[in-house]
Design a protein around this motif. Structure first.
Motif, PDB file in Angstrom:
ATOM      1  N   GLY A  66     -18.611  22.319 -19.373  1.00 52.66           N
ATOM      2  CA  GLY A  66     -18.345  20.898 -19.147  1.00 52.66           C
ATOM      3  C   GLY A  66     -19.036  20.027 -20.180  1.00 52.66           C
ATOM      4  N   TRP A  67     -18.980  20.444 -21.437  1.00 52.46           N
ATOM      5  CA  TRP A  67     -19.647  19.746 -22.543  1.00 52.46           C
ATOM      6  C   TRP A  67     -21.129  19.534 -22.247  1.00 52.46           C
ATOM      7  N   ARG A  68     -21.775  20.661 -22.017  1.00 49.05           N
ATOM      8  CA  ARG A  68     -23.204  20.652 -21.702  1.00 49.05           C
ATOM      9  C   ARG A  68     -23.851  21.809 -22.454  1.00 49.05           C
ATOM     10  N   LEU A  69     -25.058  21.595 -22.963  1.00 46.82           N
ATOM     11  CA  LEU A  69     -25.799  22.689 -23.596  1.00 46.82           C
ATOM     12  C   LEU A  69     -26.366  23.607 -22.526  1.00 46.82           C
ATOM     13  N   PRO A  70     -26.306  24.929 -22.730  1.00 46.94           N
ATOM     14  CA  PRO A  70     -27.079  25.805 -21.843  1.00 46.94           C
ATOM     15  C   PRO A  70     -28.558  25.656 -22.195  1.00 46.94           C
ATOM     16  N   ASP A  71     -29.434  26.047 -21.278  1.00 51.03           N
ATOM     17  CA  ASP A  71     -30.875  25.971 -21.573  1.00 51.03           C
ATOM     18  C   ASP A  71     -31.326  27.153 -22.414  1.00 51.03           C
ATOM     19  N   LEU A 126     -26.223  34.682 -34.705  1.00 51.13           N
ATOM     20  CA  LEU A 126     -27.258  33.892 -34.032  1.00 51.13           C
ATOM     21  C   LEU A 126     -27.531  32.587 -34.794  1.00 51.13           C
ATOM     22  N   THR A 127     -27.610  32.685 -36.113  1.00 50.71           N
ATOM     23  CA  THR A 127     -27.927  31.468 -36.880  1.00 50.71           C
ATOM     24  C   THR A 127     -26.789  30.451 -36.785  1.00 50.71           C
ATOM     25  N   LYS A 128     -25.539  30.935 -36.715  1.00 52.41           N
ATOM     26  CA  LYS A 128     -24.415  30.003 -36.668  1.00 52.41           C
ATOM     27  C   LYS A 128     -24.194  29.444 -35.268  1.00 52.41           C
ATOM     28  N   ILE A 129     -24.600  30.174 -34.247  1.00 55.69           N
ATOM     29  CA  ILE A 129     -24.565  29.586 -32.905  1.00 55.69           C
ATOM     30  C   ILE A 129     -25.520  28.392 -32.872  1.00 55.69           C
ATOM     31  N   ASP A 130     -26.676  28.555 -33.473  1.00 55.09           N
ATOM     32  CA  ASP A 130     -27.626  27.439 -33.554  1.00 55.09           C
ATOM     33  C   ASP A 130     -27.016  26.279 -34.342  1.00 55.09           C
ATOM     34  N   LYS A 131     -26.350  26.592 -35.463  1.00 52.75           N
ATOM     35  CA  LYS A 131     -25.731  25.541 -36.275  1.00 52.75           C
ATOM     36  C   LYS A 131     -24.663  24.798 -35.470  1.00 52.75           C
ATOM     37  N   GLY A 132     -23.865  25.565 -34.723  1.00 53.91           N
ATOM     38  CA  GLY A 132     -22.813  24.967 -33.898  1.00 53.91           C
ATOM     39  C   GLY A 132     -23.383  24.044 -32.836  1.00 53.91           C
ATOM     40  N   LEU A 133     -24.458  24.458 -32.194  1.00 55.66           N
ATOM     41  CA  LEU A 133     -25.075  23.622 -31.156  1.00 55.66           C
ATOM     42  C   LEU A 133     -25.612  22.327 -31.766  1.00 55.66           C
ATOM     43  N   ARG A 134     -26.235  22.452 -32.944  1.00 53.53           N
ATOM     44  CA  ARG A 134     -26.787  21.242 -33.580  1.00 53.53           C
ATOM     45  C   ARG A 134     -25.676  20.284 -34.002  1.00 53.53           C
ATOM     46  N   GLU A 135     -24.532  20.839 -34.425  1.00 52.56           N
ATOM     47  CA  GLU A 135     -23.400  19.971 -34.780  1.00 52.56           C
ATOM     48  C   GLU A 135     -22.881  19.212 -33.557  1.00 52.56           C
ATOM     49  N   GLY A 150     -22.434  13.928 -30.964  1.00 55.33           N
ATOM     50  CA  GLY A 150     -22.467  13.255 -29.665  1.00 55.33           C
ATOM     51  C   GLY A 150     -21.565  13.909 -28.634  1.00 55.33           C
ATOM     52  N   LEU A 151     -21.138  15.151 -28.890  1.00 52.43           N
ATOM     53  CA  LEU A 151     -20.243  15.833 -27.936  1.00 52.43           C
ATOM     54  C   LEU A 151     -21.022  16.387 -26.747  1.00 52.43           C
ATOM     55  N   VAL A 152     -22.304  16.661 -26.945  1.00 56.04           N
ATOM     56  CA  VAL A 152     -23.181  17.065 -25.831  1.00 56.04           C
ATOM     57  C   VAL A 152     -24.459  16.235 -25.895  1.00 56.04           C
ATOM     58  N   GLU A 153     -25.109  16.128 -24.760  1.00 57.27           N
ATOM     59  CA  GLU A 153     -26.376  15.409 -24.687  1.00 57.27           C
ATOM     60  C   GLU A 153     -27.444  16.203 -25.444  1.00 57.27           C
ATOM     61  N   ASP A 154     -28.296  15.522 -26.165  1.00 56.70           N
ATOM     62  CA  ASP A 154     -29.346  16.174 -26.949  1.00 56.70           C
ATOM     63  C   ASP A 154     -30.499  16.582 -26.025  1.00 56.70           C
ATOM     64  N   ARG A 155     -30.521  17.871 -25.697  1.00 61.31           N
ATOM     65  CA  ARG A 155     -31.597  18.416 -24.856  1.00 61.31           C
ATOM     66  C   ARG A 155     -32.114  19.683 -25.529  1.00 61.31           C
ATOM     67  N   PRO A 156     -33.338  20.107 -25.226  1.00 57.32           N
ATOM     68  CA  PRO A 156     -33.821  21.342 -25.855  1.00 57.32           C
ATOM     69  C   PRO A 156     -33.060  22.568 -25.341  1.00 57.32           C
ATOM     70  N   TYR A 157     -32.860  23.545 -26.203  1.00 62.45           N
ATOM     71  CA  TYR A 157     -32.309  24.836 -25.798  1.00 62.45           C
ATOM     72  C   TYR A 157     -33.132  25.911 -26.499  1.00 62.45           C
ATOM     73  N   LYS A 158     -33.141  27.110 -25.899  1.00 61.24           N
ATOM     74  CA  LYS A 158     -33.875  28.226 -26.493  1.00 61.24           C
ATOM     75  C   LYS A 158     -32.906  29.348 -26.842  1.00 61.24           C
ATOM     76  N   ILE A 159     -33.060  29.915 -28.035  1.00 62.92           N
ATOM     77  CA  ILE A 159     -32.224  31.050 -28.417  1.00 62.92           C
ATOM     78  C   ILE A 159     -33.077  32.317 -28.498  1.00 62.92           C
ATOM     79  N   PHE A 160     -32.624  33.341 -27.750  1.00 63.04           N
ATOM     80  CA  PHE A 160     -33.302  34.639 -27.719  1.00 63.04           C
ATOM     81  C   PHE A 160     -32.442  35.660 -28.458  1.00 63.04           C
ATOM     82  N   GLY A 161     -33.054  36.425 -29.353  1.00 64.47           N
ATOM     83  CA  GLY A 161     -32.338  37.457 -30.094  1.00 64.47           C
ATOM     84  C   GLY A 161     -32.557  38.811 -29.437  1.00 64.47           C
ATOM     85  N   ALA A 162     -31.515  39.678 -29.497  1.00 59.59           N
ATOM     86  CA  ALA A 162     -31.594  40.985 -28.843  1.00 59.59           C
ATOM     87  C   ALA A 162     -31.250  42.102 -29.823  1.00 59.59           C
TER      88      ALA A 162
END
Ligand SMILES: *Cc1c(COP(=O)(O)O)cnc(C)c1O
Length: 426
Positions: free
Chosen positions: A243-248, A260-269, A274-286
């Motif tokens: 629903g146009w929301r960042l996951p935590d 992983l790096t491009k998922i981060d780039k996509g979220l920052r874009e 202004g498509l999602v609210e600017d909130r912190p998110y954490k990315i974990f690598g596996a």
């Protein structure tokens, strides 16, 4: 840097892509089939003139687009009419709300599995290849190629077949049968190389520099800046589907680390637009313990990733010298995430756990992310009260060998009731 110029780049139409820019020194270059900076040899990535205006209008435009990654064409280095061209239309895969798995793992904040097994060749690689094909067309390449840990070879073979291009792809010779057959069935040339993925990759770099490789678009080498952008669509889809929301929190597998790096780039874009609210998110690598150079560096607090020789059932992630490793470390540290690994037994357990709880059959890479998710929750690193998205990037049917030894019929009986009763399942 030797550039195989096969088209003039002044009339290139790759949508909002404006230039190539160096990830190290920021130097800019015109769009072309180049991947390393002339000034500092750093890796290049796409710089954009992204659409400006009302975010609500852009959301509406995206929602009205096709059920594939092409709904995000205004944010990708592809021509505006891309959806009408012969391609496999990957993406817009399901986001599974994994309530049963959440209960089992003690997650209360909402747990989701982004299931990329639903792509045309059953892995996330269709996303990256679809973008690379457009670049190959723009640059006039006639042969599509790659070095692959398995899934990429199949994705390139299929995309080339559909686009009417020749393909010749390279893999380590000892991959799973499912991967080998899928890479060969589309009719292109498939070459097994006696060596690891890192040997295959080195061989391809040599081939690019040789006259034999002229006119060849290697999706993950000379087309890598374009290819890599395809992974941004995972970030876009996850946010749109929430629903146009960042996951935590996101748990992402690492092979070269590009995704992983491009998922981060996509979220920052999405935040910048202004498509999602600017909130912190954490990315974990596996990673898999048998090939975990990035997890090792993260745990040791190092910035440099020391290459390893892979030995794991998670062959799709078996890159011993990951090109994007240092960038992954930056992102995990900047966002407050982590990089963790699990062993082969834990990978198999996690594949079965996901199958048993959600009816989703993941390949070994999915076993790695689910296994790492479980491990990070138990260690108190991943917060179970927050919204968490775990990626499954491939289909379990491709890595049957991983689960076959410990999975099978509950009983084999004669076709009568007595025999069934004796089996103790009634
Ligand atoms: C290639 C691949 C990845 C990740 O690749 P990166 O090189 O890190 O972008 C993840 N899962 C599967 C199944 C893959 O085939």
């Amino acid at each position: 840097m030797a550039v195989q110029t096969v088209a003039t780049h002044t009339d290139l139409s790759l949508g909002p892509a404006a230039a190539l820019s160096c990830r190290e020194c920021g130097e800019r270059f015109p769009l072309g089939p180049v991947f390393a900076c002339e000034a500092c040899f750093g890796p290049l990535e796409i710089a954009y003139d992204l659409p400006e205006g009302d975010p609500e209008e852009l959301r509406r435009r995206i929602a009205a687009g096709p059920d594939s990654i092409w709904r995000y064409a205004p944010l990708l280095p592809v021509p505006a009419d891309v959806a009408g061209k012969p391609n496999l239309n990957p993406g817009f895969t399901r986001l599974v709300k994994a309530d049963n798995l959440a209960r089992e793992l003690g997650v209360t904040g909402g747990l989701y599995v982004k299931d990329d097994s639903g792509n045309p060749t059953h892995s996330f690689k269709d996303r990256v290849v679809a973008i690379a094909v457009e670049a190959a067309r723009a640059f006039g390449f006639t042969t599509l190629s790659c070095s692959s840990t398995g899934n990429l070879a199949g994705a390139v073979g299929a995309a080339a077949a559909r686009a009417g291009l020749r393909s010749c792809v390279f893999i380590p010779h000892d991959l799973e049968q499912g991967k080998v057959v899928m890479a060969a069935v589309y009719g292109g040339d498939l070459v097994g190389i006696e060596g690891t993925y890192d040997d295959v990759n080195r061989f391809c770099s040599e081939l690019i520099g040789d006259p034999i490789g002229e006119g060849w678009g290697f999706v993950n080498v000379n087309l890598r800046p374009y290819y890599a952008e395809g992974s941004k669509t995972l970030a876009y889809e996850i946010c749109e589907q929430l629903g146009w929301r960042l996951p935590d929190q996101l748990v992402v597998p690492i092979a070269s680390g590009s995704q992983l790096t491009k998922i981060d780039k996509g979220l920052r874009e999405l935040i910048a637009l202004g498509l999602v609210e600017d909130r912190p998110y954490k990315i974990f690598g596996a990673q898999a313990e048998g090939c975990s150079p990035v997890a090792r560096a993260f745990k040791d607090g190092h910035d440099v990733v020391r290459p390893v020789k892979p030995d794991t059932i998670a062959k799709s992630l078996a890159i011993g010298n990951p090109a994007d490793g240092p960038y992954v470390l930056d992102i995990a540290r900047r966002t407050g995430g982590a990089v963790e690994d699990v062993n082969d037994g834990q990978i198999v357990d996690a594949i079965k756990l996901l199958a048993r709880t959600e009816g989703v059959f993941a390949e070994t890479a999915g076993g790695v992310t689910v296994g790492v998710t479980r491990k990070l929750i138990e260690a108190g690193v991943l917060d179970p009260t927050l919204t968490t998205v775990v990626l499954n990037t491939g289909d379990g049917l491709k890595t049957l060998d991983a689960v076959a030894p410990t999975t099978g019929p509950s009983a084999i009986i004669r076709p009568n009731l007595d025999s069934f009763r004796e089996a103790g399942l009634a």
